[in-house]
Scaffold this active site. Structure first.
Site, PDB file in Angstrom:
ATOM      1  N   LYS A 149       5.669  36.019  11.466  1.00 51.89           N
ATOM      2  CA  LYS A 149       4.900  35.742  10.246  1.00 51.89           C
ATOM      3  C   LYS A 149       4.101  34.443  10.387  1.00 51.89           C
ATOM      4  O   LYS A 149       2.905  34.391  10.139  1.00 51.89           O
ATOM      5  CB  LYS A 149       5.828  35.643   9.041  1.00 51.89           C
ATOM      6  CG  LYS A 149       6.197  36.968   8.391  1.00 51.89           C
ATOM      7  CD  LYS A 149       7.121  37.790   9.209  1.00 51.89           C
ATOM      8  CE  LYS A 149       7.631  39.015   8.449  1.00 51.89           C
ATOM      9  NZ  LYS A 149       8.493  39.858   9.305  1.00 51.89           N
ATOM     10  N   LYS A 198       7.721  37.493   1.400  1.00 52.47           N
ATOM     11  CA  LYS A 198       8.614  38.124   2.384  1.00 52.47           C
ATOM     12  C   LYS A 198       9.365  37.060   3.173  1.00 52.47           C
ATOM     13  O   LYS A 198       8.888  35.922   3.332  1.00 52.47           O
ATOM     14  CB  LYS A 198       7.802  39.009   3.339  1.00 52.47           C
ATOM     15  CG  LYS A 198       6.614  38.329   4.008  1.00 52.47           C
ATOM     16  CD  LYS A 198       5.731  39.357   4.693  1.00 52.47           C
ATOM     17  CE  LYS A 198       4.456  38.742   5.235  1.00 52.47           C
ATOM     18  NZ  LYS A 198       3.561  39.745   5.838  1.00 52.47           N
ATOM     19  N   ARG A 257      -1.714  48.869  12.472  1.00 48.80           N
ATOM     20  CA  ARG A 257      -1.062  48.288  13.641  1.00 48.80           C
ATOM     21  C   ARG A 257      -2.021  48.451  14.831  1.00 48.80           C
ATOM     22  O   ARG A 257      -2.370  49.565  15.206  1.00 48.80           O
ATOM     23  CB  ARG A 257       0.256  48.979  13.915  1.00 48.80           C
ATOM     24  CG  ARG A 257       0.880  48.735  15.305  1.00 48.80           C
ATOM     25  CD  ARG A 257       1.192  47.267  15.564  1.00 48.80           C
ATOM     26  NE  ARG A 257       2.053  46.668  14.590  1.00 48.80           N
ATOM     27  CZ  ARG A 257       3.384  46.731  14.607  1.00 48.80           C
ATOM     28  NH1 ARG A 257       3.999  47.389  15.566  1.00 48.80           N
ATOM     29  NH2 ARG A 257       4.092  46.128  13.677  1.00 48.80           N
ATOM     30  N   ARG A 268      -0.507  52.618   8.770  1.00 50.51           N
ATOM     31  CA  ARG A 268       0.693  53.079   8.087  1.00 50.51           C
ATOM     32  C   ARG A 268       0.400  53.123   6.589  1.00 50.51           C
ATOM     33  O   ARG A 268       0.237  52.073   5.964  1.00 50.51           O
ATOM     34  CB  ARG A 268       1.881  52.144   8.375  1.00 50.51           C
ATOM     35  CG  ARG A 268       2.467  52.229   9.787  1.00 50.51           C
ATOM     36  CD  ARG A 268       1.708  51.436  10.857  1.00 50.51           C
ATOM     37  NE  ARG A 268       1.433  50.050  10.533  1.00 50.51           N
ATOM     38  CZ  ARG A 268       2.266  49.017  10.778  1.00 50.51           C
ATOM     39  NH1 ARG A 268       3.404  49.246  11.383  1.00 50.51           N
ATOM     40  NH2 ARG A 268       1.927  47.783  10.475  1.00 50.51           N
ATOM     41  N   ARG A 306       5.058  48.875   0.678  1.00 48.63           N
ATOM     42  CA  ARG A 306       5.190  48.530   2.087  1.00 48.63           C
ATOM     43  C   ARG A 306       4.563  49.575   3.009  1.00 48.63           C
ATOM     44  O   ARG A 306       4.883  50.748   2.929  1.00 48.63           O
ATOM     45  CB  ARG A 306       6.666  48.337   2.434  1.00 48.63           C
ATOM     46  CG  ARG A 306       7.322  47.230   1.646  1.00 48.63           C
ATOM     47  CD  ARG A 306       8.826  47.254   1.789  1.00 48.63           C
ATOM     48  NE  ARG A 306       9.407  48.475   1.214  1.00 48.63           N
ATOM     49  CZ  ARG A 306      10.698  48.769   1.291  1.00 48.63           C
ATOM     50  NH1 ARG A 306      11.527  47.936   1.907  1.00 48.63           N
ATOM     51  NH2 ARG A 306      11.161  49.875   0.749  1.00 48.63           N
ATOM     52  N   ASP A 308      -0.889  43.205  12.867  1.00 47.05           N
ATOM     53  CA  ASP A 308      -0.920  43.936  11.605  1.00 47.05           C
ATOM     54  C   ASP A 308      -2.099  43.437  10.795  1.00 47.05           C
ATOM     55  O   ASP A 308      -2.218  42.230  10.523  1.00 47.05           O
ATOM     56  CB  ASP A 308       0.386  43.739  10.833  1.00 47.05           C
ATOM     57  CG  ASP A 308       1.548  44.498  11.444  1.00 47.05           C
ATOM     58  OD1 ASP A 308       1.298  45.338  12.341  1.00 47.05           O
ATOM     59  OD2 ASP A 308       2.692  44.257  11.035  1.00 47.05           O
ATOM     60  N   GLU A 357       0.330  39.743  10.191  1.00 47.79           N
ATOM     61  CA  GLU A 357       1.446  39.403  11.067  1.00 47.79           C
ATOM     62  C   GLU A 357       1.032  39.600  12.519  1.00 47.79           C
ATOM     63  O   GLU A 357       0.126  40.379  12.824  1.00 47.79           O
ATOM     64  CB  GLU A 357       2.682  40.286  10.781  1.00 47.79           C
ATOM     65  CG  GLU A 357       3.330  40.035   9.445  1.00 47.79           C
ATOM     66  CD  GLU A 357       4.613  40.836   9.264  1.00 47.79           C
ATOM     67  OE1 GLU A 357       5.184  41.303  10.277  1.00 47.79           O
ATOM     68  OE2 GLU A 357       5.049  40.992   8.111  1.00 47.79           O
ATOM     69  N   ASN A 366       3.192  40.657  15.700  1.00 49.51           N
ATOM     70  CA  ASN A 366       4.504  41.106  16.135  1.00 49.51           C
ATOM     71  C   ASN A 366       4.654  40.898  17.637  1.00 49.51           C
ATOM     72  O   ASN A 366       3.928  41.499  18.427  1.00 49.51           O
ATOM     73  CB  ASN A 366       4.688  42.577  15.784  1.00 49.51           C
ATOM     74  CG  ASN A 366       4.676  42.810  14.286  1.00 49.51           C
ATOM     75  OD1 ASN A 366       5.705  42.735  13.629  1.00 49.51           O
ATOM     76  ND2 ASN A 366       3.496  43.072  13.730  1.00 49.51           N
TER      77      ASN A 366
END
Length: 313
Positions: free
Chosen positions: A124, A159, A209, A224, A232, A272, A280, A282
């Site tokens: 994050k 979050k 993604r 997504r 989410r 993301d 984000e 990842n």
């Protein structure tokens, strides 16, 4: 190559979606010797890095996807390269494993992703190093700052910094009667830092993604789409996956971030992006290999293992 894979127990994976398995199948198809290690098996003894390990054979078979050889202790320096695929949460045990892998790296083993960068680049917080790519955000545990952010922006998402799969993500509005209790809960009574961001309405079009290998994005994204009534955009939270072409803004974000990823030894990363904003980065165990294959006809596993081979030579 003698290729080691550190991952969570292989018997517990989701066969239909697991990217680590896709990597291992591709490596096996290219005749590499694969050594399987769980995250709890790594240890240091007299300054050297070891693990309890097993040779492994993998199969693209939903009812029987692996066979393990006899367990034995190996020194990690006997391997050519290691894939670190332990899932979050990014807790103290995860950090200790990066120290073990860093010893292996100092002894000549190529470790992907770089253990030091795994420690440095919280998924994050790392995104905040690219504020030009992000929406308005705040990282803090202070109650007054969090409340002021909600009041200023009206519609926000909060979050934890160490979760995955959409766990404990809340949408907070300034008139929310649960505002105080949510803030108390997610910060452990204001003792633990969290991230809060301005809500991005384009989440309804999907949380994209974008997999990036050696600084270069794939030629598409997996969006997504949140389930009805959900905030989410996580497959683990019931989102559905669709293919998306990369926009000019997506490519610009990738170009902003890509060189730093290469510099830090982050071979495989999942960006993301919601709407026009990076949310984000990842770095621990990016997924969506199978979705890329099925929806975009992009063989990410092959591209990834090719890059591992090139960097291990």
């Amino acid at each position: 190559m003698k290729l080691g894979v550190v991952m969570d127990p292989i018997e517990d994976i989701n066969f239909k979606k697991d990217s680590s398995l896709a990597m291992m199948i591709e490596a096996q198809n290219k005749n590499h010797q694969i050594t399987y290690m769980t995250s709890s098996s790594l240890f240091i003894k007299s300054g050297k890095a070891f693990a309890k390990s097993s040779s492994i054979e993998v199969r693209d078979d939903a009812s029987d996807w692996f066979s393990l050889g006899e367990e034995r202790v190996i020194e990690l320096s006997s391997l050519d390269s290691i894939l670190m695929r332990q899932d979050p949460p990014f807790n103290s045990d995860y950090i200790y494993n990066t120290y073990v892998l860093e010893i292996a790296a100092k002894n000549g083993v190529k470790v992907f992703n770089n253990p030091r960068s795994l420690r440095d680049c919280n998924e994050k917080v790392f995104a905040t190093e690219f504020p030009q790519c992000c929406t308005e955000h705040l990282v803090t545990s202070q109650k007054n700052l969090l409340i002021d952010f909600v009041l200023e922006h009206g519609d926000t998402v909060i979050k934890p910094l160490d979760g995955m799969g959409g766990a404990s993500i809340f949408r907070l509005k300034k008139n929310d009667p649960n505002l105080n209790v949510i803030l108390e809960t997610i910060t452990l009574h204001f003792s633990q830092k969290v991230m809060i961001q301005q809500y991005i309405p384009e989440i309804l079009e999907g949380d994209k993604r974008i997999l990036v290998i050696n600084g270069k994005p794939m030629d598409a994204a997996i969006a997504r789409i949140p389930a009805e009534g959900e905030l989410r955009g996580n497959l683990a939270a019931g989102a559905s996956a669709v293919a998306k072409t990369l926009s000019e803004r997506d490519l610009w974000i990738c170009n902003e971030v890509g060189p730093i990823l290469v510099e830090k030894g982050l071979l495989l990363v999942g960006l993301d992006v919601i709407g026009d904003f990076l949310t984000e980065i990842n770095v621990t165990s990016p997924t969506c290999f199978k979705e890329y294959k099925e929806l975009c006809d992009i063989d990410v596993a092959k591209i990834f293992i090719d890059s591992v081979e090139e960097l291990t030579r």
